[in-house]
Motif scaffolding. Structure first.
Motif, mmCIF file in Angstrom:
data_model
loop_
_atom_site.group_PDB
_atom_site.id
_atom_site.type_symbol
_atom_site.label_atom_id
_atom_site.label_comp_id
_atom_site.label_asym_id
_atom_site.label_seq_id
_atom_site.Cartn_x
_atom_site.Cartn_y
_atom_site.Cartn_z
ATOM 1 N N MET A 160 -48.590 -37.231 -13.483
ATOM 2 C CA MET A 160 -48.964 -36.544 -14.735
ATOM 3 C C MET A 160 -50.110 -35.572 -14.451
ATOM 4 N N LYS A 161 -49.962 -34.379 -14.880
ATOM 5 C CA LYS A 161 -51.011 -33.377 -14.708
ATOM 6 C C LYS A 161 -52.020 -33.516 -15.841
ATOM 7 N N PRO A 162 -53.296 -33.542 -15.534
ATOM 8 C CA PRO A 162 -54.290 -33.708 -16.589
ATOM 9 C C PRO A 162 -54.275 -32.594 -17.623
ATOM 10 N N ASP A 163 -54.269 -31.380 -17.183
ATOM 11 C CA ASP A 163 -54.153 -30.251 -18.093
ATOM 12 C C ASP A 163 -53.653 -29.040 -17.321
ATOM 13 N N THR A 164 -53.291 -28.066 -18.052
ATOM 14 C CA THR A 164 -52.909 -26.824 -17.414
ATOM 15 C C THR A 164 -53.894 -25.768 -17.877
ATOM 16 N N VAL A 165 -53.924 -24.673 -17.154
ATOM 17 C CA VAL A 165 -54.854 -23.603 -17.538
ATOM 18 C C VAL A 165 -54.389 -23.018 -18.863
ATOM 19 N N VAL A 166 -55.286 -22.959 -19.806
ATOM 20 C CA VAL A 166 -54.935 -22.382 -21.096
ATOM 21 C C VAL A 166 -55.333 -20.916 -21.046
ATOM 22 N N ASN A 167 -54.329 -20.053 -21.249
ATOM 23 C CA ASN A 167 -54.569 -18.628 -21.046
ATOM 24 C C ASN A 167 -55.703 -18.057 -21.882
ATOM 25 N N PHE A 168 -55.765 -18.502 -23.133
ATOM 26 C CA PHE A 168 -56.791 -17.875 -23.958
ATOM 27 C C PHE A 168 -58.193 -18.308 -23.540
ATOM 28 N N ASP A 169 -58.273 -19.359 -22.750
ATOM 29 C CA ASP A 169 -59.568 -19.753 -22.187
ATOM 30 C C ASP A 169 -60.107 -18.667 -21.258
ATOM 31 N N VAL A 170 -59.183 -18.013 -20.555
ATOM 32 C CA VAL A 170 -59.602 -17.066 -19.518
ATOM 33 C C VAL A 170 -60.486 -15.965 -20.109
ATOM 34 N N ALA A 171 -60.041 -15.418 -21.238
ATOM 35 C CA ALA A 171 -60.825 -14.350 -21.870
ATOM 36 C C ALA A 171 -62.182 -14.878 -22.326
ATOM 37 N N LEU A 172 -62.164 -16.084 -22.867
ATOM 38 C CA LEU A 172 -63.434 -16.669 -23.331
ATOM 39 C C LEU A 172 -64.365 -16.915 -22.155
ATOM 40 N N ILE A 173 -63.805 -17.394 -21.059
ATOM 41 C CA ILE A 173 -64.621 -17.664 -19.866
ATOM 42 C C ILE A 173 -65.244 -16.360 -19.361
ATOM 43 N N GLU A 174 -64.445 -15.313 -19.342
ATOM 44 C CA GLU A 174 -64.964 -14.027 -18.875
ATOM 45 C C GLU A 174 -66.114 -13.547 -19.760
ATOM 46 N N ARG A 175 -65.914 -13.695 -21.069
ATOM 47 C CA ARG A 175 -66.969 -13.272 -22.002
ATOM 48 C C ARG A 175 -68.218 -14.146 -21.826
ATOM 49 N N ALA A 176 -67.992 -15.433 -21.666
ATOM 50 C CA ALA A 176 -69.122 -16.352 -21.497
ATOM 51 C C ALA A 176 -69.881 -16.033 -20.214
ATOM 52 N N ARG A 177 -69.138 -15.725 -19.175
ATOM 53 C CA ARG A 177 -69.758 -15.349 -17.897
ATOM 54 C C ARG A 177 -70.667 -14.142 -18.048
ATOM 55 N N ALA A 178 -70.259 -13.244 -18.955
ATOM 56 C CA ALA A 178 -71.053 -12.030 -19.187
ATOM 57 C C ALA A 178 -72.255 -12.316 -20.091
ATOM 58 N N GLY A 179 -72.424 -13.575 -20.479
ATOM 59 C CA GLY A 179 -73.601 -13.931 -21.274
ATOM 60 C C GLY A 179 -73.320 -14.092 -22.758
ATOM 61 N N ASP A 180 -72.027 -14.133 -23.132
ATOM 62 C CA ASP A 180 -71.675 -14.260 -24.549
ATOM 63 C C ASP A 180 -71.688 -15.748 -24.956
ATOM 64 N N ALA A 181 -72.759 -16.126 -25.629
ATOM 65 C CA ALA A 181 -72.904 -17.541 -26.007
ATOM 66 C C ALA A 181 -71.873 -17.956 -27.053
ATOM 67 N N LYS A 182 -71.429 -17.006 -27.871
ATOM 68 C CA LYS A 182 -70.415 -17.316 -28.900
ATOM 69 C C LYS A 182 -69.094 -17.724 -28.241
ATOM 70 N N ALA A 183 -68.749 -16.998 -27.182
ATOM 71 C CA ALA A 183 -67.515 -17.321 -26.459
ATOM 72 C C ALA A 183 -67.635 -18.720 -25.850
ATOM 73 N N PHE A 184 -68.813 -19.011 -25.334
ATOM 74 C CA PHE A 184 -69.011 -20.333 -24.732
ATOM 75 C C PHE A 184 -68.963 -21.417 -25.808
ATOM 76 N N GLU A 185 -69.431 -21.075 -26.987
ATOM 77 C CA GLU A 185 -69.362 -22.063 -28.077
ATOM 78 C C GLU A 185 -67.905 -22.384 -28.408
ATOM 79 N N ARG A 186 -67.056 -21.376 -28.364
ATOM 80 C CA ARG A 186 -65.627 -21.633 -28.638
ATOM 81 C C ARG A 186 -65.025 -22.540 -27.569
ATOM 82 N N LEU A 187 -65.432 -22.298 -26.318
ATOM 83 C CA LEU A 187 -64.962 -23.172 -25.235
ATOM 84 C C LEU A 187 -65.464 -24.600 -25.471
#
Lengths: 181, 181
Positions: free
Chosen positions: B1-28
């Protein structure tokens, strides 16, 4: 917990939301981290620092170069000492006086910088103005974080170093016309 | 059983969070907090400690985001940080006895019971397990990690992880048969 009957551990819920919202504490730490990153020499530089560097090409001496080369000991901006944790009542009074004196000098410097900004070209003014606004906001964020956690030594140190940096930058901007570029 | 798969919409949020967007990180955070909390709660058996671990884990994740590789699963990466945080809180390796024998062949981590039990009863039985056995059961049996991954998260050998899971299943069966509470 519910009284649902299950036939294996795979049927147990993986998600268990915490009983309280944990985000506010995380958000605070993130804000402190962002503020720290905005201070030169404490991490990834964002926002105001590159902007100040760019302004060097026109009228402003790059702050990094300025700090290293242009300050003579007798010209040093007023220093802020850590007034947040005085050891005694007498220390508290002295610290308060130092703080008042520091704030007075800083306010005067801000006024002089405003006058200086008025003499700059719109492009320079915008760049430098944005940089200063970001710096001011960083200090405010650190102050806010300190409001929640006044005994935090790291935040105290950050506040002192950022405030000193503010004085250096303000002095740089004020004196920019006097520097031979 | 795979624990999880990469959720595509996470990718955009991760990128935004990496750039310092705390709101995006809050969504994550909002998206993943339930699972991370469930994991921490089952490993620590204490709601307050679990909440502290969740907060620490998300703060560490924020700071480590620049090092996160986009190809990896964000949730697995987050779980690894959470498990590390729990282990750090325990201050050193478990004092519980660690079986050294490797049961050899891969065991199906999902455990199916002959008779359904109440969810609460099963949770209590898991909670009563020795630390090492419980960790292996929670990661492999409940969160679906394979032995290799769970062992790596826990900092133990794959054989030890298998042995711990084997032990956990035995103890769980025994405790459910005689009634944990």
């Amino acid at each position: 917990m519910t009284t649902r009957r299950v036939k294996g551990i795979g049927e147990l819920p993986r998600d268990i939301p915490p009983s309280r919202d944990l985000w506010p504490a995380i958000a605070e730490a993130i804000q402190a981290d962002l503020a720290m990153k905005a201070v030169p020499g404490t991490g990834r530089r964002v926002g105001w620092w590159p902007a100040v560097g760019l302004a060097a090409s026109v009228a402003l001496v790059a702050v990094g170069v300025f700090i290293g080369k242009n300050f003579k000991p007798d010209e040093a901006p007023p220093r802020l000492v850590n007034t947040l944790t005085p050891a005694s009542d007498a220390g508290m009074v002295k610290a308060s006086l130092r703080q008042i004196e520091y704030e007075k000098q800083r306010d005067q410097l801000w006024n002089e910088v405003q006058a200086k900004l008025a003499t700059m070209s719109p492009a320079e003014r915008e760049k430098v103005g944005k940089s200063l606004a970001t710096l001011k906001q960083s200090i405010q964020e650190i102050k806010d974080a300190l409001g929640h956690d006044p005994a935090n030594a790291l935040l105290q140190e950050l506040f002192v170093s950022t405030s000193q940096e503010e004085m250096r930058v303000l002095t740089t901007v004020r004196d920019s016309g006097r520097q031979e570029l | 059983m795979k624990p999880d798969t990469v959720v595509n919409f996470d990718v955009a949020l991760i990128e935004r969070a990496r750039a310092g967007d705390a709101k995006a990180f809050e969504r994550l955070y909002r998206e993943h907090v339930g699972r991370v909390h469930g994991l921490c709660l089952r490993m620590t058996r204490n709601p307050d400690t679990a909440a502290d671990c969740v907060q620490d884990a998300f703060i560490k994740a924020w700071k480590a985001l620049p090092r996160f590789e986009a190809r990896a699963s964000f949730s697995t990466w987050l779980h690894r940080i959470a498990v590390n945080t729990v282990l750090e809180r325990r201050r050193g390796p478990s004092k519980a006895e660690v079986p050294v024998e490797d049961p050899g062949e891969y065991e199906e981590p999902t455990m199916v019971l002959d008779t359904p039990v109440e969810e609460e009863e099963l949770e209590a039985a898991i909670e009563s397990l020795p630390q090492g056995a419980r960790d292996a059961l929670v990661l492999c049996g409940l969160y679906g990690y394979e032995h290799q991954e769970a062992a790596s998260m826990l900092g133990i050998a794959v054989g030890t992880c298998k042995a711990q899971l084997h032990r956990a299943r035995g103890l769980l069966k025994e405790r459910l048969e005689r009634g944990v509470r």
